[in-house]
Design an enzyme around this catalytic site. Structure first.
Site, PDB file in Angstrom:
ATOM      1  N   GLU A 103       0.829  -1.204   0.000  1.00  0.00           N
ATOM      2  CA  GLU A 103       0.000   0.000   0.000  1.00  0.00           C
ATOM      3  C   GLU A 103       0.862   1.251   0.000  1.00  0.00           C
ATOM      4  O   GLU A 103       1.992   1.240   0.477  1.00  0.00           O
ATOM      5  CB  GLU A 103      -0.891   0.010   1.259  1.00  0.00           C
ATOM      6  N   ASP A 104       0.291   2.320  -0.520  1.00  0.00           N
ATOM      7  CA  ASP A 104       0.969   3.605  -0.468  1.00  0.00           C
ATOM      8  C   ASP A 104       0.847   4.227   0.921  1.00  0.00           C
ATOM      9  O   ASP A 104       1.815   4.664   1.511  1.00  0.00           O
ATOM     10  CB  ASP A 104       0.412   4.564  -1.532  1.00  0.00           C
ATOM     11  N   ASP A 107      -4.462   5.558   6.224  1.00  0.00           N
ATOM     12  CA  ASP A 107      -4.948   6.753   6.913  1.00  0.00           C
ATOM     13  C   ASP A 107      -5.873   6.311   8.045  1.00  0.00           C
ATOM     14  O   ASP A 107      -5.419   6.066   9.162  1.00  0.00           O
ATOM     15  CB  ASP A 107      -5.650   7.651   5.897  1.00  0.00           C
ATOM     16  N   PHE A 156      -2.333  15.965   4.595  1.00  0.00           N
ATOM     17  CA  PHE A 156      -2.510  15.371   3.279  1.00  0.00           C
ATOM     18  C   PHE A 156      -1.200  15.475   2.501  1.00  0.00           C
ATOM     19  O   PHE A 156      -0.615  16.545   2.402  1.00  0.00           O
ATOM     20  CB  PHE A 156      -3.638  16.061   2.503  1.00  0.00           C
ATOM     21  N   ARG A 169       1.379  12.480  -8.817  1.00  0.00           N
ATOM     22  CA  ARG A 169       1.802  11.100  -8.552  1.00  0.00           C
ATOM     23  C   ARG A 169       3.263  10.874  -8.953  1.00  0.00           C
ATOM     24  O   ARG A 169       3.937  10.017  -8.398  1.00  0.00           O
ATOM     25  CB  ARG A 169       0.936  10.102  -9.336  1.00  0.00           C
TER      26      ARG A 169
HETATM   27  P1  XMP Z   1      -7.919   4.869   4.693  1.00  0.00           P
HETATM   28  O1  XMP Z   1      -8.449   6.042   5.467  1.00  0.00           O
HETATM   29  O2  XMP Z   1      -9.017   3.940   4.284  1.00  0.00           O
HETATM   30  O3  XMP Z   1      -7.383   5.550   3.376  1.00  0.00           O
HETATM   31  O4  XMP Z   1      -6.797   4.180   5.402  1.00  0.00           O
HETATM   32  C1  XMP Z   1      -6.435   4.979   2.562  1.00  0.00           C
HETATM   33  C2  XMP Z   1      -6.466   5.637   1.195  1.00  0.00           C
HETATM   34  O5  XMP Z   1      -6.792   7.020   1.288  1.00  0.00           O
HETATM   35  C3  XMP Z   1      -6.033   7.785   0.407  1.00  0.00           C
HETATM   36  N1  XMP Z   1      -5.265   8.751   1.206  1.00  0.00           N
HETATM   37  C4  XMP Z   1      -4.422   9.666   0.724  1.00  0.00           C
HETATM   38  N2  XMP Z   1      -4.059   9.962  -0.553  1.00  0.00           N
HETATM   39  N3  XMP Z   1      -2.648  11.678   0.255  1.00  0.00           N
HETATM   40  C5  XMP Z   1      -3.183  10.977  -0.767  1.00  0.00           C
HETATM   41  O6  XMP Z   1      -2.839  11.250  -1.907  1.00  0.00           O
HETATM   42  C6  XMP Z   1      -2.964  11.454   1.544  1.00  0.00           C
HETATM   43  O7  XMP Z   1      -2.450  12.137   2.437  1.00  0.00           O
HETATM   44  C7  XMP Z   1      -3.906  10.393   1.791  1.00  0.00           C
HETATM   45  N4  XMP Z   1      -4.442   9.874   2.924  1.00  0.00           N
HETATM   46  C8  XMP Z   1      -5.257   8.871   2.522  1.00  0.00           C
HETATM   47  C9  XMP Z   1      -5.161   6.799  -0.320  1.00  0.00           C
HETATM   48  O8  XMP Z   1      -5.766   6.487  -1.549  1.00  0.00           O
HETATM   49  C10 XMP Z   1      -5.126   5.579   0.555  1.00  0.00           C
HETATM   50  O9  XMP Z   1      -4.938   4.369  -0.138  1.00  0.00           O
HETATM   51 MG    MG Z   2      -4.413   4.081  -2.142  1.00  0.00          MG
END
Ligand code: XMP
Ligand code: MG
Length: 184
Positions: A103-104, A107, A156, A169
Site C-alpha cells: 500500500e501507499d 490513513d 494530506f 503522482r
Molecule cells: P484509509 O483512510 O481507508 O485511506 O486508510 C487509505 C487511502 O486514502 C487515500 N489517502 C491519501 N491519498 N494523500 C493521498 O494522496 C494522503 O495524504 C492520503 N491519505 C489517505 C489513499 O488512496 C489511501 O490508499
Molecule cells: Mg491508495
C-alpha cells in the site's frame, strides 16, 4: 518532476527521494529474511502503490509474482467516504499463497481492514501488509501492519504515487501542498 516544477503548489518536502530509498532497502532486507525459502505474491493496490511496489520488489531477492487490485474509498477530494468498492480484482487464485499487500498509505485504516478481510476469505496461506506511509489515525483501527515505511503527521501528502485530484503522482519525493491548491 522536481520541487521546481511544483512552483508555489508545494508547501514542503516531507520525505526525500534518498530517505525513501534508504528505508526501502531496510524493508526489503526484512521481507527477504521473513520470507526466506518461500515464494511471495505481492499485491499492489492501484494506483497509489505503483511507485513503492516497483521500487520495493526490485530490492527483493525473494522470488515474487506481482498482481494488482484497484479499490476505491476516496473521491477526488481528501476525505474518506467509508465505502470500499473493487474497481479491479486480482487475476491470481490466492489459495495456499503467501500474500503481501503493498500500500501507499494507511490513513483511517478502513480501506486496508476491508481489503485484508476480503483477501483472507480466499484461502491464502498468509496475508501481510507493507505500507510506505502510515498516518496517526491508523492506530485506532485494529490492523496488524508488518512493514511500515514511515509514520507521518496527519497532513494530506502527495507524490511518490500519491495524488491530489490525480496530480503529483510522479513526484519522486513525498510532499505537502500549499493551502491555495485545495481551494481551487
Ligand atoms: P484509509 O483512510 O481507508 O485511506 O486508510 C487509505 C487511502 O486514502 C487515500 N489517502 C491519501 N491519498 N494523500 C493521498 O494522496 C494522503 O495524504 C492520503 N491519505 C489517505 C489513499 O488512496 C489511501 O490508499
Ligand atoms: Mg491508495
Amino acid at each position: 518532476m522536481d520541487p521546481v516544477d511544483m512552483g508555489d503548489d508545494l508547501a514542503g518536502v516531507l520525505l526525500s527521494e534518498a530517505q525513501i530509498a534508504a528505508r526501502l532497502d531496510e524493508l526489503a532486507a526484512q521481507i527477504d529474511r521473513d520470507y526466506a525459502g518461500k515464494a511471495v505474491l505481492v499485491v499492489g493496490v492501484l494506483k497509489g502503490a505503483v511507485m513503492v511496489m516497483a521500487d520495493l520488489v526490485r530490492r527483493l531477492h525473494t522470488p515474487v509474482q506481482m498482481d494488482w487490485m484497484a479499490v476505491s474509498s476516496y473521491g477526488s477530494g481528501t476525505k474518506s467516504s467509508g465505502v470500499v468498492r473493487i474497481l479491479k480484482d486480482l487475476d491470481t487464485d490466492l489459495t495456499g499463497r503467501h500474500v503481501l499487500i503493498v500500500e501507499d498509505i494507511i490513513d483511517s485504516g478502513l480501506t486496508l481492514s476491508w481489503l485484508l478481510a476480503n483477501l483472507r476469505s480466499r484461502g491464502p496461506e498468509s496475508v501481510e501488509i507493507a505500507t510506505m506511509l502510515r498516518k496517526p489515525g491508523a492506530a485506532k483501527v485494529d490492523v496488524d501492519v508488518r512493514y511500515v515505511g514511515f509514520d507521518i503527521p496527519n497532513e494530506f501528502v502527495v507524490g511518490y504515487g500519491l495524488d491530489y485530484a490525480e496530480k503529483y503522482r510522479n513526484l519522486p519525493f513525498v510532499g505537502t501542498l500549499a493551502p491555495h491548491v485545495y481551494s481551487h
